[in-house]
Design a protein around this motif. Structure first.
Motif, mmCIF file in Angstrom:
data_model
loop_
_atom_site.group_PDB
_atom_site.id
_atom_site.type_symbol
_atom_site.label_atom_id
_atom_site.label_comp_id
_atom_site.label_asym_id
_atom_site.label_seq_id
_atom_site.Cartn_x
_atom_site.Cartn_y
_atom_site.Cartn_z
ATOM 1 N N TYR A 230 0.912 -1.392 0.033
ATOM 2 C CA TYR A 230 0.076 -0.014 -0.057
ATOM 3 C C TYR A 230 1.001 1.356 -0.180
ATOM 4 O O TYR A 230 0.437 2.170 -0.874
ATOM 5 N N LEU B 98 0.752 4.363 -2.687
ATOM 6 C CA LEU B 98 0.884 5.797 -2.432
ATOM 7 C C LEU B 98 2.034 6.299 -3.165
ATOM 8 O O LEU B 98 1.838 7.435 -3.697
ATOM 9 N N CYS C 241 1.260 6.931 -6.531
ATOM 10 C CA CYS C 241 0.401 7.990 -6.826
ATOM 11 C C CYS C 241 1.244 9.281 -6.640
ATOM 12 O O CYS C 241 0.854 10.181 -7.463
ATOM 13 N N THR D 272 1.380 12.036 -9.479
ATOM 14 C CA THR D 272 0.888 13.505 -9.161
ATOM 15 C C THR D 272 2.039 14.463 -9.658
ATOM 16 O O THR D 272 1.886 15.368 -10.166
ATOM 17 N N THR E 277 -6.494 1.074 -4.097
ATOM 18 C CA THR E 277 -5.930 2.404 -3.325
ATOM 19 C C THR E 277 -5.589 3.381 -4.158
ATOM 20 O O THR E 277 -5.678 4.478 -4.102
ATOM 21 N N ILE F 112 -6.691 7.188 -4.568
ATOM 22 C CA ILE F 112 -5.747 8.182 -4.277
ATOM 23 C C ILE F 112 -5.576 8.886 -5.460
ATOM 24 O O ILE F 112 -5.547 10.193 -5.527
ATOM 25 N N SER F 113 -5.372 8.216 -6.696
ATOM 26 C CA SER F 113 -5.216 9.028 -7.914
ATOM 27 C C SER F 113 -6.319 9.841 -8.299
ATOM 28 O O SER F 113 -6.265 10.952 -8.741
ATOM 29 N N LEU G 225 -8.432 11.232 -6.320
ATOM 30 C CA LEU G 225 -8.538 12.178 -5.525
ATOM 31 C C LEU G 225 -7.417 13.316 -5.695
ATOM 32 O O LEU G 225 -7.844 14.529 -5.877
ATOM 33 N N CYS G 226 -6.254 12.856 -6.032
ATOM 34 C CA CYS G 226 -5.170 13.693 -6.351
ATOM 35 C C CYS G 226 -5.685 14.679 -7.676
ATOM 36 O O CYS G 226 -5.399 15.578 -7.660
#
Lengths: 230, 684
Positions: free
Chosen positions: B172, B176, B179, B183, B220, B224-225, B227-228
């Motif tokens: 995990y 992150l 990601c 980003t 996950t 996250i992706s 969201l970013c």
């Protein structure tokens, strides 16, 4: 005189024994030819046409049994083999192949002469072997009518017993091997069934011998076969 | 498409048609939730139909991820199926329905038994459509029997809060990190690219995470992706407000792509692992086969097979080979992790002992007997780090296969040894007999000449010099005695060789007695011989020449040690399962205490007596009788007052059933003209 006597071929590799046999036979009035090995023996047998052959089974070049096979392809003259007491198999092979008799080494010359005489006698008689009756001891066998009497009284024999008796009587004095008897009386399928022979021989002796355990006429040649002694 | 072909296969295969007629085999499907009721139902069904039954466990990647404890439960279920008489198998497959149908076809099963749980009727089960329905769809001809669960106690479902497969948090973290990188890259490219293409950067990251990290981290990464993406690149920046609903589509697509790729990768990886394992297993078997084919000694077999077994099962292993006597060869020097008693047990029973076996399943090792075609050759001990491994039917079968390979190698070595020994024995026997033969021939030849010469001389001078003739006769007699002596010595040497070749045949004792008496002739000096040999005595399976020799030696012995003209009696009788032949004389008897030694070599009743002979006659007699599995003994005969009146030598020969003699046929009887109508009283 000597030239007229029967011719005997001696095939033996040991010179000393050959010498003894030659001098004995010549002393008894026979003509003797000698051979030191099997090949020479066959040549001598072919050229001289001997009346009887004395053959040592332990020859240097070839097995004596081969000599018998070869000679039997063209001659029915008697063959007496010399062998050791312990070499039963070789002896039986020689007899099965057509040898008439054997002498175990060391043998006496008197015994040898007796065997030679018996062999020659058989050879002379064999052409007209159609003997009507055979007599031994107090037993008379009518071969033609297939009847047997002992001391005047009839003796019943079964068919097989009679066949066995006849097979032995056909060759007086000659050893007939187990295989030869089994083949002649029971057929080729029975050559390994030695117990038949023991059982029927026992019956014959019970019926024809005065002392079955000490047979005088139907003699056992242990490990080899039987011999009819007139 | 595939389903249709499977169905056709099940329905129309000729072997299957035959099986179907007599009601083909039963196949029980074992899964994590299978209860005993399924196995019992299958066993009963198979019993009622009179057909064999099988149990199969299809291990899917999902099932492979189950905690050890639950996998063990499945394997125990399989084991109990085996105890109920099933042939079991574990199949690794992606799609259980397909694997079950495939397996059913391979085993000619026409009836399928599987569990039925309340949630199976629910469409939200693990397999989407229920396994049963999918199987039916693939092979409509299979009879499907669903057995309702007897209750949750039989196979407890995972309780809430029970730990699932170990979660690898590092993955995990990696998700992150991916990601974050995505980003950062997206931020760098933001001024130049369209938003639609910025999304591609994140998609790339998700794909990467799915391929490398698995499903969880991939999801996950998707969350996250998105969201970013939403926070940093979609206006209004730095807020989660979704101004445009179209980004929900982005989220959805990324989620589907991520999960799909993660799932596909997981499947691929699982199958790769399974095939890598299979390949390793096959490679190990090949290696073992090759190594064993080159092994020439038992030691080599052990040394070559142990490392391969250890590598195959990640275990400590040992091969305990049997001695020729049948006992285990345990090298005490090697401190091995096995229990000798259990190894002996496995060897004795010829059944495996230890892990996964009926006997001592709690033991830390498995003791597999090395069963070769002729006999059990030893025990293979496997002590794995993880005992569960050996409960899996495939692994178990692998152990059995290896055990068979090792056993056959051991047996081959055993027979190579046997063949070598036989060859050696034959060679030495041949040498021995040719040596004895040559010796006997070489001595006999001059003796024959000597006997002949002496006899000729005796005949020549018989009339002229009777004295000289007598001497010549003595020379002949002495020469003959030397001959006999040599024959005796050679005979003894031959008999002592151990491997006396008996020329067996069915012989009549009556006949042998007669010829033995005949063979002695003048040596008996006219002693009267009484014989008591019933004509009804059965034939004896023996070597005629040798038994005649025994009789002759006993007679000769009797005549040597008894006064002239004394009687000798020979009697033979049947006693139980043997024949007893006794030769009794009227001599001085056997000295006290010499009843046994008299049969030894070079033993004579009286030392330094004038009686000729070296005392080999009785030793030879004993050797011959013993070679016939008989016994020979002597005892003194006593009269009423207890005085010794002679010796009685007895020997026994075992009686065997004489083959029947076909009676003469009536037809044969009829064609002879009888002198007497009735039989002469002779036994048939």
């Amino acid at each position: 005189m000597t030239e007229q006597g029967p011719q005997i071929l001696v095939i033996e590799d040991d010179q000393a024994i050959r010498g003894v046999i030659r001098s004995t036979l010549e002393g008894a009035g026979y003509r003797v030819a000698e051979a030191g090995n099997c090949a020479r023996g066959l040549v001598e047998a072919g050229t001289r046409k001997p009346d009887l052959v004395i053959l040592d089974l332990g020859l240097p070049d070839r097995d004596g049994v081969e000599f018998i096979r070869e000679m039997r392809s063209w001659s029915t003259k008697p063959i007496i083999v010399l062998s050791a007491r312990t070499e039963e198999e070789q002896k039986v092979a020689a007899l099965d192949e057509g040898a008439d008799d054997y002498l175990a080494k060391p043998f006496g010359v008197a015994e040898m002469l007796a065997r030679v005489r018996a062999g020659l006698r058989r050879a002379v008689r064999s052409p007209d072997s159609e003997v009507a009756t055979v007599t031994f001891g107090d037993v008379t066998v009518d071969v033609v009518n297939r009847t047997v009497s002992r001391a005047g009284a009839p003796v019943h024999l079964t068919v097989v017993e009679f066949r066995l008796l006849a097979a032995l009587l056909a060759h007086p004095g000659k050893i007939v091997t187990h295989r030869q008897l089994l083949r002649e009386v029971w057929g080729p399928a029975y050559v390994e069934h030695g117990h038949y022979l023991r059982v029927y021989m026992g019956h014959l002796r019970q019926k024809l011998e005065a002392l079955p355990t000490r047979p005088r006429h139907l003699v056992t040649e242990t490990g080899v076969g039987y011999r009819f002694v007139p | 498409m595939h389903g249709a072909s499977s169905a056709a296969g099940v329905g129309s295969a000729p072997a299957n048609a035959a099986d179907a007629r007599k009601g083909g085999a039963v196949l029980a499907c074992v899964g994590p939730d299978t209860g005993d009721e399924v196995l019992h139902a299958a066993a009963r069904l198979a019993g009622a139909m009179g057909t064999p039954w099988h149990a199969v466990y299809v291990e899917t990647p999902a099932l492979a991820r189950l905690p050890d404890e639950r996998r063990e439960a499945i394997l125990r279920r399989l084991k109990s199926a085996e105890d109920l008489g099933a042939t079991t198998a574990t199949v690794a497959a992606q799609e259980p329905a397909e694997a079950v149908v495939e397996h059913a076809r391979a085993r000619h099963a026409t009836t399928l038994v599987m569990g039925l749980r309340p949630h199976d009727t629910d469409r939200r089960v693990r397999f989407g459509r229920g396994l049963g329905e999918r199987v039916s769809a693939q092979a409509p001809t299979l009879v499907l029997v669903r057995v309702p669960a007897a209750g949750d106690a039989a196979a407890p479902r995972r309780a809430r809060g029970e730990p699932g497969p170990t979660v690898r948090w590092s993955r995990y973290a990696w998700a992150l990190a991916i990601c974050a990188v995505a980003t950062a890259v997206a931020a760098l490219l933001f001024p130049y690219l369209d938003l639609a293409n910025i999304v591609m950067v994140f998609l790339l990251g998700v794909v990467l995470a799915a391929i490398r990290l698995g499903r969880g981290p991939a999801i996950t990464a998707v969350v996250i992706s998105v969201l970013c993406f939403d926070v940093f690149f979609v206006p209004p920046y730095f807020s989660l407000a979704v101004s445009n609903v179209q980004y929900l589509v982005t989220f959805g697509v990324m989620l589907v792509v991520g999960v799909t790729i993660a799932e596909l990768t997981a499947r691929l990886r699982y199958q790769a692992r399974v095939s890598a394992y299979r390949e390793e297993r096959a490679a190990n078997l090949f290696a073992l086969g090759r190594e064993l084919s080159g092994a020439l000694t038992t030691d080599q077999v052990v040394k070559k097979s142990v490392p391969i077994v250890e590598a195959t099962f990640r275990a400590r292993a040992d091969v305990l080979a049997c001695h020729d006597s049948g006992t285990l060869a345990v090298d005490e020097g090697r401190a091995r992790a096995f229990d000798r008693a259990l190894a002996e047990l496995a060897l004795g029973r010829g059944e495996p002992v230890g892990i996964g076996s009926a006997e001592r399943p709690d033991a830390p090792a498995l003791y597999m007997p090395l069963k070769a075609p002729m006999r059990t050759r030893g025990v293979l001990v496997v002590r794995p780090e993880n005992p569960r491994l050996l409960r899996i039917p495939e692994q178990r079968r692998l152990v059995e296969t290896i055990a068979t390979l090792v056993a056959i190698a051991l047996e081959r070595i055993h027979y190579v040894k046997v063949a070598q020994q036989t060859l050696l024995g034959m060679e030495s026997e041949r040498l021995r007999s040719s040596l004895l033969g040559a010796l006997s021939h070489d001595i006999r030849t001059p003796l024959t000449a000597l006997v002949g010469l002496a006899e000729t001389l005796s005949m020549r001078v018989a009339t002229a010099a009777p004295e000289a003739a007598r001497e010549a006769d003595q020379i002949r007699d002495q020469a003959r005695r030397i001959g006999q002596l040599v024959e005796n010595l050679l005979e003894m040497a031959r008999l002592q060789g151990g491997a006396v070749k008996l020329n067996h045949g069915w012989q009549s004792i009556e006949e042998l007695v007669g010829s033995a008496i005949e063979s002695l002739g003048s040596a008996l000096d006219g002693r009267p011989i009484e014989t008591d040999v019933p004509a009804t005595l059965p034939l004896v399976w023996c070597d005629a020449v040798l038994i005649e020799r025994v009789l002759a030696n006993l007679l000769e012995n009797a005549s040597k040690y008894t006064p002239p003209a004394s009687r000798i009696a020979i009697a033979a009788k049947e006693a139980g399962d043997e024949i007893v032949v006794t030769v009794s004389d009227e001599g001085p008897g056997v000295p006290r205490g010499q009843e046994q030694t008299i049969f030894g070599k070079f033993q004579r009743g009286e030392r330094e007596s004038a009686i000729p002979g070296v005392g080999l006659g009785l030793a030879i007699a004993r050797a011959i009788v013993e070679a016939h599995r008989g016994r020979i003994s002597v005892e003194n005969r006593r009269d009423a007052r207890g005085e010794v009146v002679g010796a009685a030598f007895s020997f026994t020969l075992p009686l065997e059933s004489v083959p029947p003699v076909e009676p003469e046929s009536a037809a044969d009887e009829a064609d002879i003209d009888f002198a007497q109508p009735r039989r002469g009283g002779a036994p048939a």
